[in-house]
Scaffold this motif. Sequence first.
Motif, PDB file in Angstrom:
ATOM      1  N   GLN A 133       0.828  -1.196   0.000  1.00  0.00           N
ATOM      2  CA  GLN A 133       0.000   0.000   0.000  1.00  0.00           C
ATOM      3  C   GLN A 133       0.869   1.256   0.000  1.00  0.00           C
ATOM      4  OE1 GLN A 133      -3.991   1.087   2.240  1.00  0.00           O
ATOM      5  NE2 GLN A 133      -2.312   1.118   3.698  1.00  0.00           N
ATOM      6  N   SER A 134       1.927   1.271   0.770  1.00  0.00           N
ATOM      7  CA  SER A 134       2.798   2.444   0.852  1.00  0.00           C
ATOM      8  C   SER A 134       3.581   2.671  -0.439  1.00  0.00           C
ATOM      9  CB  SER A 134       3.769   2.299   2.031  1.00  0.00           C
ATOM     10  OG  SER A 134       4.630   1.185   1.824  1.00  0.00           O
ATOM     11  N   SER A 135       3.754   1.591  -1.234  1.00  0.00           N
ATOM     12  CA  SER A 135       4.467   1.728  -2.502  1.00  0.00           C
ATOM     13  C   SER A 135       3.549   2.210  -3.622  1.00  0.00           C
ATOM     14  CB  SER A 135       5.106   0.392  -2.899  1.00  0.00           C
ATOM     15  OG  SER A 135       4.106  -0.563  -3.227  1.00  0.00           O
ATOM     16  N   ASP A 136       2.283   2.452  -3.284  1.00  0.00           N
ATOM     17  CA  ASP A 136       1.281   2.928  -4.241  1.00  0.00           C
ATOM     18  C   ASP A 136       1.032   1.908  -5.356  1.00  0.00           C
ATOM     19  OD1 ASP A 136      -0.557   4.988  -4.567  1.00  0.00           O
ATOM     20  OD2 ASP A 136       0.591   5.888  -6.202  1.00  0.00           O
ATOM     21  N   ARG A 174     -15.832 -10.242   7.846  1.00  0.00           N
ATOM     22  CA  ARG A 174     -14.504 -10.759   8.188  1.00  0.00           C
ATOM     23  C   ARG A 174     -13.446 -10.107   7.312  1.00  0.00           C
ATOM     24  NH1 ARG A 174     -14.757 -17.261   9.038  1.00  0.00           N
ATOM     25  NH2 ARG A 174     -12.557 -16.884   9.522  1.00  0.00           N
ATOM     26  N   VAL A 175     -13.776  -9.905   6.032  1.00  0.00           N
ATOM     27  CA  VAL A 175     -12.837  -9.241   5.129  1.00  0.00           C
ATOM     28  C   VAL A 175     -12.655  -7.785   5.537  1.00  0.00           C
ATOM     29  CG1 VAL A 175     -12.338  -8.647   2.730  1.00  0.00           C
ATOM     30  CG2 VAL A 175     -13.539 -10.776   3.257  1.00  0.00           C
ATOM     31  N   ARG A 176     -13.757  -7.104   5.846  1.00  0.00           N
ATOM     32  CA  ARG A 176     -13.660  -5.711   6.265  1.00  0.00           C
ATOM     33  C   ARG A 176     -12.884  -5.569   7.577  1.00  0.00           C
ATOM     34  NH1 ARG A 176     -19.360  -5.640   4.624  1.00  0.00           N
ATOM     35  NH2 ARG A 176     -19.494  -4.624   2.580  1.00  0.00           N
ATOM     36  N   SER A 177     -13.119  -6.495   8.490  1.00  0.00           N
ATOM     37  CA  SER A 177     -12.424  -6.457   9.766  1.00  0.00           C
ATOM     38  C   SER A 177     -10.921  -6.624   9.570  1.00  0.00           C
ATOM     39  CB  SER A 177     -12.959  -7.559  10.691  1.00  0.00           C
ATOM     40  OG  SER A 177     -12.245  -7.584  11.913  1.00  0.00           O
ATOM     41  N   TRP A 178     -10.543  -7.551   8.671  1.00  0.00           N
ATOM     42  CA  TRP A 178      -9.112  -7.735   8.392  1.00  0.00           C
ATOM     43  C   TRP A 178      -8.524  -6.457   7.795  1.00  0.00           C
ATOM     44  CZ3 TRP A 178      -5.591  -7.146   4.615  1.00  0.00           C
ATOM     45  CH2 TRP A 178      -4.341  -7.732   4.809  1.00  0.00           C
ATOM     46  N   ALA A 179      -9.258  -5.837   6.881  1.00  0.00           N
ATOM     47  CA  ALA A 179      -8.769  -4.618   6.237  1.00  0.00           C
ATOM     48  C   ALA A 179      -8.587  -3.495   7.262  1.00  0.00           C
ATOM     49  CB  ALA A 179      -9.731  -4.189   5.138  1.00  0.00           C
ATOM     50  N   ARG A 180      -9.503  -3.401   8.210  1.00  0.00           N
ATOM     51  CA  ARG A 180      -9.380  -2.347   9.230  1.00  0.00           C
ATOM     52  C   ARG A 180      -8.164  -2.569  10.103  1.00  0.00           C
ATOM     53  NH1 ARG A 180     -15.171  -2.800   9.342  1.00  0.00           N
ATOM     54  NH2 ARG A 180     -15.031  -4.318  11.031  1.00  0.00           N
ATOM     55  N   GLN A 181      -7.956  -3.820  10.543  1.00  0.00           N
ATOM     56  CA  GLN A 181      -6.808  -4.054  11.425  1.00  0.00           C
ATOM     57  C   GLN A 181      -5.481  -3.961  10.676  1.00  0.00           C
ATOM     58  OE1 GLN A 181      -4.601  -6.909  11.733  1.00  0.00           O
ATOM     59  NE2 GLN A 181      -5.369  -7.876   9.843  1.00  0.00           N
ATOM     60  N   LYS A 225      -8.426   4.180  -1.090  1.00  0.00           N
ATOM     61  CA  LYS A 225      -7.852   3.360  -2.155  1.00  0.00           C
ATOM     62  C   LYS A 225      -8.776   2.199  -2.500  1.00  0.00           C
ATOM     63  CE  LYS A 225      -2.989   4.478  -1.430  1.00  0.00           C
ATOM     64  NZ  LYS A 225      -1.610   3.965  -1.221  1.00  0.00           N
ATOM     65  N   VAL A 226      -9.517   1.720  -1.510  1.00  0.00           N
ATOM     66  CA  VAL A 226     -10.487   0.655  -1.774  1.00  0.00           C
ATOM     67  C   VAL A 226     -11.667   1.218  -2.563  1.00  0.00           C
ATOM     68  CG1 VAL A 226     -12.041  -1.033  -0.740  1.00  0.00           C
ATOM     69  CG2 VAL A 226      -9.794  -0.615   0.284  1.00  0.00           C
ATOM     70  N   GLN A 227     -12.102   2.414  -2.211  1.00  0.00           N
ATOM     71  CA  GLN A 227     -13.231   3.029  -2.909  1.00  0.00           C
ATOM     72  C   GLN A 227     -12.932   3.246  -4.390  1.00  0.00           C
ATOM     73  OE1 GLN A 227     -16.219   3.565  -2.001  1.00  0.00           O
ATOM     74  NE2 GLN A 227     -16.256   3.539   0.237  1.00  0.00           N
ATOM     75  N   ARG A 228     -11.712   3.668  -4.701  1.00  0.00           N
ATOM     76  CA  ARG A 228     -11.382   3.885  -6.114  1.00  0.00           C
ATOM     77  C   ARG A 228     -10.760   2.654  -6.752  1.00  0.00           C
ATOM     78  NH1 ARG A 228      -7.570   7.489  -3.587  1.00  0.00           N
ATOM     79  NH2 ARG A 228      -5.397   6.757  -3.785  1.00  0.00           N
ATOM     80  N   ARG A 229     -10.707   1.564  -5.993  1.00  0.00           N
ATOM     81  CA  ARG A 229     -10.333   0.235  -6.470  1.00  0.00           C
ATOM     82  C   ARG A 229      -8.866   0.122  -6.879  1.00  0.00           C
ATOM     83  NH1 ARG A 229     -15.039  -2.123 -10.153  1.00  0.00           N
ATOM     84  NH2 ARG A 229     -14.103  -4.047  -9.425  1.00  0.00           N
ATOM     85  N   GLN A 230      -8.042   0.972  -6.308  1.00  0.00           N
ATOM     86  CA  GLN A 230      -6.604   0.755  -6.441  1.00  0.00           C
ATOM     87  C   GLN A 230      -6.236  -0.495  -5.657  1.00  0.00           C
ATOM     88  OE1 GLN A 230      -4.118   4.058  -5.343  1.00  0.00           O
ATOM     89  NE2 GLN A 230      -2.238   2.871  -5.425  1.00  0.00           N
ATOM     90  N   ILE A 231      -6.953  -0.693  -4.548  1.00  0.00           N
ATOM     91  CA  ILE A 231      -6.865  -1.928  -3.771  1.00  0.00           C
ATOM     92  C   ILE A 231      -8.269  -2.518  -3.725  1.00  0.00           C
ATOM     93  CG2 ILE A 231      -6.380  -2.943  -1.504  1.00  0.00           C
ATOM     94  CD1 ILE A 231      -4.474  -0.612  -0.982  1.00  0.00           C
ATOM     95  N   THR A 232      -8.379  -3.826  -3.945  1.00  0.00           N
ATOM     96  CA  THR A 232      -9.684  -4.465  -3.821  1.00  0.00           C
ATOM     97  C   THR A 232      -9.636  -5.518  -2.718  1.00  0.00           C
ATOM     98  OG1 THR A 232      -9.293  -6.269  -5.423  1.00  0.00           O
ATOM     99  CG2 THR A 232     -10.058  -4.159  -6.313  1.00  0.00           C
ATOM    100  N   LEU A 233     -10.780  -5.725  -2.095  1.00  0.00           N
ATOM    101  CA  LEU A 233     -10.921  -6.717  -1.028  1.00  0.00           C
ATOM    102  C   LEU A 233     -11.788  -7.854  -1.548  1.00  0.00           C
ATOM    103  CD1 LEU A 233     -11.621  -4.247   1.931  1.00  0.00           C
ATOM    104  CD2 LEU A 233      -9.412  -5.176   1.188  1.00  0.00           C
ATOM    105  N   ASN A 234     -11.317  -9.087  -1.383  1.00  0.00           N
ATOM    106  CA  ASN A 234     -11.986 -10.230  -2.003  1.00  0.00           C
ATOM    107  C   ASN A 234     -12.034 -11.434  -1.072  1.00  0.00           C
ATOM    108  OD1 ASN A 234     -11.746  -9.289  -5.149  1.00  0.00           O
ATOM    109  ND2 ASN A 234      -9.873  -8.814  -4.032  1.00  0.00           N
ATOM    110  N   HIS A 235     -13.066 -12.251  -1.238  1.00  0.00           N
ATOM    111  CA  HIS A 235     -13.083 -13.584  -0.640  1.00  0.00           C
ATOM    112  C   HIS A 235     -12.194 -14.480  -1.494  1.00  0.00           C
ATOM    113  CE1 HIS A 235     -16.339 -12.545   2.070  1.00  0.00           C
ATOM    114  NE2 HIS A 235     -17.035 -12.061   1.047  1.00  0.00           N
ATOM    115  N   ASP A 247      -6.206   1.636   3.443  1.00  0.00           N
ATOM    116  CA  ASP A 247      -6.781   2.954   3.184  1.00  0.00           C
ATOM    117  C   ASP A 247      -8.147   2.814   2.499  1.00  0.00           C
ATOM    118  OD1 ASP A 247      -7.402   5.529   2.509  1.00  0.00           O
ATOM    119  OD2 ASP A 247      -5.500   5.969   1.517  1.00  0.00           O
ATOM    120  N   PRO A 248      -9.233   3.227   3.165  1.00  0.00           N
ATOM    121  CA  PRO A 248     -10.570   3.117   2.554  1.00  0.00           C
ATOM    122  C   PRO A 248     -10.684   3.857   1.224  1.00  0.00           C
ATOM    123  CG  PRO A 248     -10.739   3.588   4.896  1.00  0.00           C
ATOM    124  CD  PRO A 248      -9.305   3.767   4.531  1.00  0.00           C
TER     125      PRO A 248
END
Length: 239
Positions: A167-170, A186-193, A200-210, A197-198
């Motif tokens: 994430q820090s390397s963009d 569970r995925v959201r909880s892992w992302a929070r801990q 980056k998730v909103q603009r989908r630079q990072i995505t959260l997946n099962h 960065d929300p």
Amino acid sequence: MNRAPLLPVVCLVSLLSTGAALGTPVTTPSRIQNTQSTPLGRSHFEQAASWGLTEQEWTHFKQIQAGPRGFWSPNLDPLTALGVEAETDQERQRYAELQVTLEAKRAKRELAYQNAYTAAWAKLFPGLLPIQGMASPPSASSLVEPRRAMFVEEHCSACTAEAQRLQSSDTAFDIYLVGSQGEDERVRSWARQADIDPAKVQRRQITLNHDRGRWFSLGAPGPLPATFQQANGQWQRLD
């Protein structure tokens, strides 16, 4: 990694069936003769035109997929199939240019829709991190830039550290939580801990997946985290 979310790790399975097994009536020779003499239907013409091909090229594509190429690459698109099986450099160049032009148009349309989707999510669910698989569209950025896929698990300090490093390397990457059991929280909880960065998730630079069995399908040994990137149609482990 080109990718929408690892939607790209995909296993292509060719299902073969016979008319006899399905109880299809036997076709008489006269019926076969009539079918063969029937001109190419308008629906085929429209399909050919949508790829920038002639009727003859569409017929050739069908012949290619009825042969060995259809078994090696059962879901190949017409332009790739014709380009791979082209006999001259001129033919290969023609199909390559057609494909590049078509994919550029697709990328433009998908990017426009992705922006609309992102805006809609932010408007309707401003405080909720989107989880892939919730009817979300593929990321158009995956068409033009390689994305990394990182497999993580809960209670894994190394996973958290690697996610923060990427994430820090963009870097654009997709996170897959192994063992999430399809539970979004569970995925959201892992992302929070992990302090993802929300924004980056909103603009989908990072995505959260099962994970949904993707880690198992890769057959990769070793502990998590594990990071992969697609190259030449193959997934390669980076760590």
